[in-house]
Design an enzyme around this catalytic site. Structure first.
Site, PDB file in Angstrom:
ATOM      1  N   LYS A   1       0.927  -1.155  -0.057  1.00 62.95           N
ATOM      2  CA  LYS A   1      -0.124   0.004   0.074  1.00 62.95           C
ATOM      3  C   LYS A   1       1.075   1.456   0.017  1.00 62.95           C
ATOM      4  CE  LYS A   1      -3.855  -2.269   2.316  1.00 62.95           C
ATOM      5  NZ  LYS A   1      -4.428  -2.415   3.617  1.00 62.95           N
TER       6      LYS A   1
ATOM      7  N   GLN B   1      -4.218  -1.454   9.828  1.00 56.80           N
ATOM      8  CA  GLN B   1      -4.047  -2.715   9.215  1.00 56.80           C
ATOM      9  C   GLN B   1      -4.733  -3.608  10.207  1.00 56.80           C
ATOM     10  OE1 GLN B   1      -3.453  -3.256   5.983  1.00 56.80           O
ATOM     11  NE2 GLN B   1      -3.923  -5.265   6.110  1.00 56.80           N
TER      12      GLN B   1
ATOM     13  N   ASP C   1     -10.453   3.459   4.761  1.00 56.62           N
ATOM     14  CA  ASP C   1     -10.919   1.907   4.976  1.00 56.62           C
ATOM     15  C   ASP C   1     -12.309   1.915   4.817  1.00 56.62           C
ATOM     16  OD1 ASP C   1      -8.940   0.089   4.383  1.00 56.62           O
ATOM     17  OD2 ASP C   1      -8.255   0.317   6.644  1.00 56.62           O
TER      18      ASP C   1
HETATM   19  N1  GUN Z   1      -7.063  -6.476   6.411  1.00 55.82           N
HETATM   20  C1  GUN Z   1      -7.430  -7.347   5.250  1.00 55.82           C
HETATM   21  N2  GUN Z   1      -7.731  -6.404   4.418  1.00 55.82           N
HETATM   22  C2  GUN Z   1      -7.706  -5.055   4.819  1.00 55.82           C
HETATM   23  C3  GUN Z   1      -8.164  -3.754   4.294  1.00 55.82           C
HETATM   24  O1  GUN Z   1      -8.643  -3.624   3.542  1.00 55.82           O
HETATM   25  N3  GUN Z   1      -7.811  -2.536   5.362  1.00 55.82           N
HETATM   26  C4  GUN Z   1      -7.360  -2.847   6.537  1.00 55.82           C
HETATM   27  N4  GUN Z   1      -7.009  -1.908   7.078  1.00 55.82           N
HETATM   28  N5  GUN Z   1      -6.979  -4.107   6.972  1.00 55.82           N
HETATM   29  C5  GUN Z   1      -7.237  -5.284   6.389  1.00 55.82           C
END
Ligand code: GUN
Length: 295
Positions: free
Chosen positions: A54, A98, A121
């Site tokens: 990311k 995350q 998110d």
């Molecule tokens: N863990 C798995 N997918 C995601 C996501 O799209 N965002 C976040 N913050 N954690 C995740």
């Protein structure tokens, strides 16, 4: 029959190009560079790898990224203090915590603390609540299901009146995917571990979204001929024949399902790149919300 391949990598690349252009224009015209803060607690290798990808994607489109790594035994207060600081930081337009978090932390409290207008998110309960209600618009839509919807659109799926089946009811993918499909006037069934006769339910689907985390669970005889199939799964399986000793597969048995489906995403190379593209888009939107005085 052989399904049309829905190339998530290519669609994501196009979206990222547009974002890079928009980011450059924002910086030139307003002197503002969108910024994303990525909070990682602990040392889960998959989470580390996702956050790395990311942040790299941010670099590539000109978005500033700020990494905050906390140890696995970080306290609730430490994480909350960090989120509070990021909420107050004008260089940060998006905050991503995350998931999953270590078990001792209260995920709900932490996600609820993120400023609504930085919730890139889309996991804040208010944003999810707005997504669930008619006539209410969330500021941000969760990235993975949003990416899945964009891929369905790109592939030419009709949502109105379609039978859509979502395999999995997670907060991150299954539930918001079902809500997005309802918004588009599909008739939606959400399946889970207690669903009876899963193959029969899936066979009714014009649109099938698989997000259960079970390697190659969806077989050819689970799929209606011509259906649009989105594979959200990303599972590591042993493969002594490969150099690393493992390989990645989705929740869909790709080789057999491609003979039945009308359109199908590969995994890897389908939804994964779209998750990141949608995150970048949301971060840009976070900066736009500030610039336009909406927050
Ligand atoms: N863990 C798995 N997918 C995601 C996501 O799209 N965002 C976040 N913050 N954690 C995740």
């Amino acid at each position: 029959m052989s399904a049309t391949l829905i190339d998530g990598k290519a669609v994501a690349a196009r979206i990222r190009e547009q974002i890079a252009t928009d980011v450059a224009r924002m910086e030139a015209e307003h002197g503002v560079r969108p910024g994303l803060a990525a909070v990682l607690v602990g040392d889960n290798p998959a989470s580390q790898s996702y956050v790395r990808m990311k942040r790299k994607a941010c670099d590539q489109v000109g978005i500033a990224s700020f990494g905050h790594n906390l140890p696995a035994d970080a306290t609730q207060e430490e994480v909350e203090r960090l989120v509070g600081e990021l909420n107050a930081d004008p260089q940060v337009h998006g905050i991503l915590v995350q998931l999953p978090l270590p078990k001792h932390l209260d995920e709900e409290r932490i996600l609820s603390m993120i400023s609504l207008h930085k919730d890139v998110d889309g996991f804040h309960p208010v944003n999810i609540g707005r997504l669930a209600m008619k006539g209410r618009d969330p500021l941000f839509i969760p990235c993975t299901p949003h990416g899945a919807m964009v891929l369905l659109e790109e592939a030419g799926a009709t949502f109105e009146g379609a039978n859509a089946v979502v395999l999995g009811r997670s907060n991150i993918v299954g539930l918001p995917a079902a809500l997005l499909l309802i918004h588009r006037n599909a008739t939606v069934t959400v399946c889970h571990s207690r669903t009876k006769d899963l193959p029969a339910v899936c066979r009714e689907a014009d649109i099938l979204i698989a997000a259960v985390g079970r390697p190659e669970m969806v077989k050819a005889d689970w799929v209606k001929p011509g259906a649009y199939v989105i594979d959200v799964g990303s599972n590591q399986v042993d493969d002594p024949a490969s150099e690393k000793g493992y390989r990645w597969v989705g929740d869909v048995a790709f080789d057999e399902v491609k003979e039945v489906a009308g359109a199908l995403t590969p995994s890897p190379g389908g939804v994964g790149p779209m998750t990141i593209a949608m995150l970048l888009k949301n971060t840009l939107r976070g900066a736009e919300l500030v610039l336009s005085g909406q927050v």
